[in-house]
Each structure stands twice: as C-alpha cells, then as structure tokens.
Design an enzyme around this catalytic site. Sequence first.
Site, PDB file in Angstrom:
ATOM      1  N   LYS A 125      -0.045   3.662  -2.439  1.00  0.00           N
ATOM      2  CA  LYS A 125      -1.155   4.729  -2.482  1.00  0.00           C
ATOM      3  C   LYS A 125      -0.450   6.329  -2.183  1.00  0.00           C
ATOM      4  O   LYS A 125      -1.051   7.389  -2.631  1.00  0.00           O
ATOM      5  CB  LYS A 125      -1.750   4.534  -1.533  1.00  0.00           C
ATOM      6  CG  LYS A 125      -2.697   3.201  -1.575  1.00  0.00           C
ATOM      7  CD  LYS A 125      -3.672   2.909  -0.360  1.00  0.00           C
ATOM      8  CE  LYS A 125      -4.639   1.632  -0.478  1.00  0.00           C
ATOM      9  NZ  LYS A 125      -3.988   0.561  -0.271  1.00  0.00           N
TER      10      LYS A 125
ATOM     11  N   SER B 275       0.702  -1.225   0.049  1.00  0.00           N
ATOM     12  CA  SER B 275       0.055   0.024  -0.084  1.00  0.00           C
ATOM     13  C   SER B 275       0.757   1.150  -0.148  1.00  0.00           C
ATOM     14  O   SER B 275       0.211   2.164  -0.318  1.00  0.00           O
ATOM     15  CB  SER B 275      -0.776   0.003   1.171  1.00  0.00           C
ATOM     16  OG  SER B 275      -1.979  -1.011   0.915  1.00  0.00           O
TER      17      SER B 275
ATOM     18  N   SER C  42      -5.913   3.056   4.630  1.00  0.00           N
ATOM     19  CA  SER C  42      -5.242   2.353   3.371  1.00  0.00           C
ATOM     20  C   SER C  42      -6.426   1.578   2.679  1.00  0.00           C
ATOM     21  O   SER C  42      -6.232   0.223   2.129  1.00  0.00           O
ATOM     22  CB  SER C  42      -4.223   1.364   3.786  1.00  0.00           C
ATOM     23  OG  SER C  42      -3.466   1.033   2.721  1.00  0.00           O
TER      24      SER C  42
END
Length: 412
Positions: free
Chosen positions: A98, A95, A162
């Site tokens: 992101k 993640s 997330s």
Amino acid sequence: MTVYGTPVPQRRSRLLTGVVVAVVGLLGLSGAGAAAQLTRDLPPPELTTAIGASVRIPGAAPELPWPAQGAAEVMIEGLGRLGGSGDGPAEPIGSVAKVMTAYVILQAHPLSGAQEGPSLTVTAEDVADYRSRIATNQSLVPVKEGTALTQRDALEALMLPSANNVARQLAIWDAGSESAFVTKMNAAAAELGMADTRYTDPSGFLPTTVSTAADQVVLGRAAVKMPVFAEIVALEEATIPVAGRITNYNDLLGVGGVFGIKTGSTDEAGGNLLFASRLTVGSRTLTLVGAVFNQPGADTPQQLAAVNRVVRRLLTAIRKVVKEYQLLAAAPAGKLSSAWGATTTVTPAQPLTVIGWPGLELPVKIKDTHSGTAVTAGEQVGTAEAAGVRVQLRAESALKSPSLWWRLTRSP
C-alpha cells in the site's frame, strides 16, 4: 719597497660576473618587452593535498542484530547503506504494498498542507467488494453507498488500519480499473529502480505481489519526501466517515524516533514493517529508512510482534554506532605551490568531524578557493567537505613573491 696589490676574492668575482650577465640580458630586452614581462598576470598557486577522493572512518564495520530469518535493510539519508541481511529472492510483502498505492496516488493527485483533495463517492460495487472480503478476514473499513470520502480520508484508511477495500477504491478512482492501476504501480517501481519488485494488486493481499527489503527501502525513501504522506503515516489515529475513529497498526510509532511507514502481514508474507525513524546525533537529525520482512508467527499479532522485536533491537544498536567520528585531523594535509617555486603547507582549520559509523567510506570534496597570487599566513586557500560538513584549509605561512629575475625571464 715591495708594493702589494689588493686581490679580488673569487666569490666577489663570480658575483660580478653574474651581475654583468644579468645586465647584458636586461639590456638585450627592449623597453616594451621588459615592461610587458613585469606587468603580466601571475599564475595562481596550485592546491594539492594528500586527502583522497574518499576517506574511510577507522574501525571494523558494526555487527548489527539482523533477523535470523527473513530479510532486512537499513539506509541513512545522506550517508548511505548501513547494512542488511537475507539476500534471497523476492517474497510476498502483504500490506506494505500500500506504500506504492499511496505513492502513485499522491504523484497523480498531489496534496499539500491541510488540503483534503477531491471526493470519492462510495458506490454499490464498493459496498459489495467490502462485504466479499469479510469472509477472508482482510483488513477493512466499513463503507456506505453514497458516502463521500475525501482523498485524504481514503489515504488515512489505506495507511492506518490498512483497508484493502479502500486500496481497490483508490485504484479505480485513479486509473479506472485495478489492472490499470497495477500497471502504474509497476511503472513507478521501474522508474525507482526496484528491479526485484512485482505488484499484482493495490493492497498486497495477493501472494503474487512480491518485493525485497532493499527495494522497499528505495520506495520508502521516496515516499517520506512527500510531506502529506509523511504526515499521514505518522498519525496514531484519525476519523473518517462511516468508520469513525481509525487507529494505526504500526505499534512502533514514537519508539526510537519512528514516524512511519507501514506494516504488512499475511500467511505467505509473515510479519513485515517498512519504517522511517529520526536519528539525532549532535546538532543534526538524520532520517533512517529500514525494512524488516517475512518474520514468523501463527497470526498477524504474532507476526507483527516478531518484526517489532527485530526493529527495536536494530534501532537500539544503530544509535550506539552512528555517531560523530573524526575523518580528518587538523594536521598538515597538503601544500600550495606557485609557478616560481614558492610553497606553503596547508592544514585544516579544525578537525573534519562527520556523522557515520566505523568502516563507512565517505567521498571528500576538495575545493581550491584562492583566486589571487598573494597568500598570507593563516589565509583560507580551500575547503574540504564530507557528509555535509565543511572545514577551511589554511596556509600555514605566507607564500613568497616571485623575484624580479623570474618575472623578467619567465616563459610565455
């Protein structure tokens, strides 16, 4: 009676001869020519120093507690790379991807201050996507068809808990499709010089989204310069529609000055953290951006605990070695020289003390600030600057004026 004459001493004879020659020379000059010589502007003196273009802080480079496996990288804004480990190929980053999603969104749709931005309306497809991801135990936030999320709501859901489903929603809102948005992510990476990075999805869930600690530090440095991004990743919690209260997965917020940026963990990526920390040394506060990637663990809690242990050790060690060091002493460092041969020693008004660490080589900029020809004792004639710190360079004594003879006989 013997008469003795008075002999002219030989030294006096030579002096008279010189005077005669000088007088003859002066008479040979026209009145206008002599006046022109005497009124010509004098060339300014030249500053030269023994200070090189760069100066190294004395001592051996610090040995920091880098992770035994995986990769790490640390940069300090305004100073440079403190070091890193694990120079292997690009690996999955989970993640942490992101961060690029948020970066691309904020580049295309800037926010400032308390602006919420435009709304994203949750569609039936968004709800179906959310439900399809539950079985694979992804990070998600619940959504309801017809609900509106502001851009800021969506970014908070993206960066705090997330939410993979919100990453997809933002991508489609911005670019019309995930694939088009991924193209934008890779274009942004190329623009930043992230040569070892390849994005294949906006959430980082796919193991084909790969990067390196060094590349992600480059991105992190760019992202935290966006005020709204820095504000969001520093939040411990927020409230958004449907999901209600959401919390930040980054357990290191507030530890060692950490104010972001993003965790990431998958089976393939292990534990990852791209982090930013404020480092106060003396009267200055520096921004440190680092990454620790691919730490081991059987599941997300173990992986993130492992990466947090490494980051804590690094931050503790960094605070011990990053401090003030004397780069230049207040000792003679050069001279000011005139065209007529007069010189004076030049010395820093006080030691040039900078923030850094042993072994760090810093560029030093020397500037000549003296524009006239007369120089008095203690006068500033230049500056020396390194790492944002500047000291005056001063003349230790007055610079002697040129003689009349030099002014009259100087070359054009």
